[in-house]
Design a protein around this motif. Sequence first.
Motif, mmCIF file in Angstrom:
data_model
loop_
_atom_site.group_PDB
_atom_site.id
_atom_site.type_symbol
_atom_site.label_atom_id
_atom_site.label_comp_id
_atom_site.label_asym_id
_atom_site.label_seq_id
_atom_site.Cartn_x
_atom_site.Cartn_y
_atom_site.Cartn_z
ATOM 1 N N LYS A 1 25.339 122.806 64.579
ATOM 2 C CA LYS A 1 26.172 122.137 63.581
ATOM 3 C C LYS A 1 27.591 122.704 63.600
ATOM 4 O O LYS A 1 27.831 123.823 64.084
ATOM 5 N N TRP B 1 29.797 123.261 58.192
ATOM 6 C CA TRP B 1 28.798 122.343 57.638
ATOM 7 C C TRP B 1 27.578 123.129 57.145
ATOM 8 O O TRP B 1 27.118 124.071 57.806
ATOM 9 N N PRO C 1 22.962 120.292 59.817
ATOM 10 C CA PRO C 1 23.346 119.591 61.054
ATOM 11 C C PRO C 1 23.575 118.107 60.817
ATOM 12 O O PRO C 1 23.212 117.550 59.776
ATOM 13 N N VAL C 2 24.140 117.445 61.827
ATOM 14 C CA VAL C 2 24.536 116.052 61.702
ATOM 15 C C VAL C 2 23.340 115.125 61.549
ATOM 16 O O VAL C 2 23.448 114.058 60.924
#
Length: 376
Positions: A247, A251, A254-255
């Motif tokens: 990530k 952030w 994670p995406v």
Amino acid sequence: MAVNYSAKEEADGHPSGGVGVPGGGAVGGGGGGVVKTRKPDNTAFKQQRLPAWQPILTAGTVLPAFFIIGLIFIPIGIGIFVTSNNIREYEIDYTGTEPSSPCNKCLNVSWDSTPPCTCTINFTLEHSFESNVFMYYGLSNFYQNHRRYVKSRDDSQLNGDNSSLLNPSKECEPYRTNEDKPIAPCGAIANSMFNDTLELYRIDNDTRTPITLIKKGIAWWTDKNVKFRNPTGDGNNLTALFQGTTKPVNWPKPVYMLDSEPDNNGFINEDFIVWMRTAALPTFRKLYRLIERKNNLQPTLQAGKYSLDIAYNYPVHSFDGRKRMILSTISWMGGKNPFLGIAYITVGSICFFLGVVLLFIHHKYGNRNTSADIPN
């Protein structure tokens, strides 16, 4: 050696006699040689004799133009200005720099603060919002137009290219890799994604009723369906497709965990897509949620008391930035923007004023005989 041209030669553009050449001798019409000359051909194009239109600015043409522009621009400007003023808009600054602000306790929050700092701001809408309402978040003193910042992304990776997923572009440095793993999505733009959570409630008799906020349909269609795509592979398990990546540094997750719905997760998450379209000015707003009108009998947001719950995750105090939430309706010309109407009114007024001034000057001085007598 002098070269003489006859009148016929001037008309035709070519000499009829011989022309001396260096080294002696002459090249004449009877010698079978080629006549060399730098004189342009006697054509309308090369001699600049093509028909042309040149406006002659006289009082009879200039004055009506000024008055027509003024009479057209002023009503258009008034219409645009009135339309802009009819748009409902309400703005709340929740940065928390003021000691009395409920969000002051969250002012020095960091990216990795756990649990997230929360605050609630109560406010009152004096007027109802009749049509669909658009909720925006706004940032100030945030320069998304910096050259290095704008270039810090990998469009091939965002478009779902598997090779770029594991080998991002060097433009993403220093947010290209972390702990020897490629970052997905890489770059400074993705790393600084806005991550505050905003929830809106209506207060009626001390009872809080949540307002439905729609998170889909906030991104451009071309961005959602063309520019941003998830990686491809066996199955639709994003956890497996993003295996081997990490990530972004700032952030919290994670995406592939941005949303629980598959059509709004990963690179095609609309909050992420909206953020990746960089702003041109340091003070900007981006669409956050939609509030749709349920029926035509009741307004979308009735006048009354409301509360805004904020999960304060995004730090702005370090660069003297500010954060705000905006509720707004729209019209046929878009959002609230009084500048366009004011510009039309200003230009129209200036043209009309100049027309009056020039008309007065022409009426007073235009009939005078300014030609001087030329002596014999």
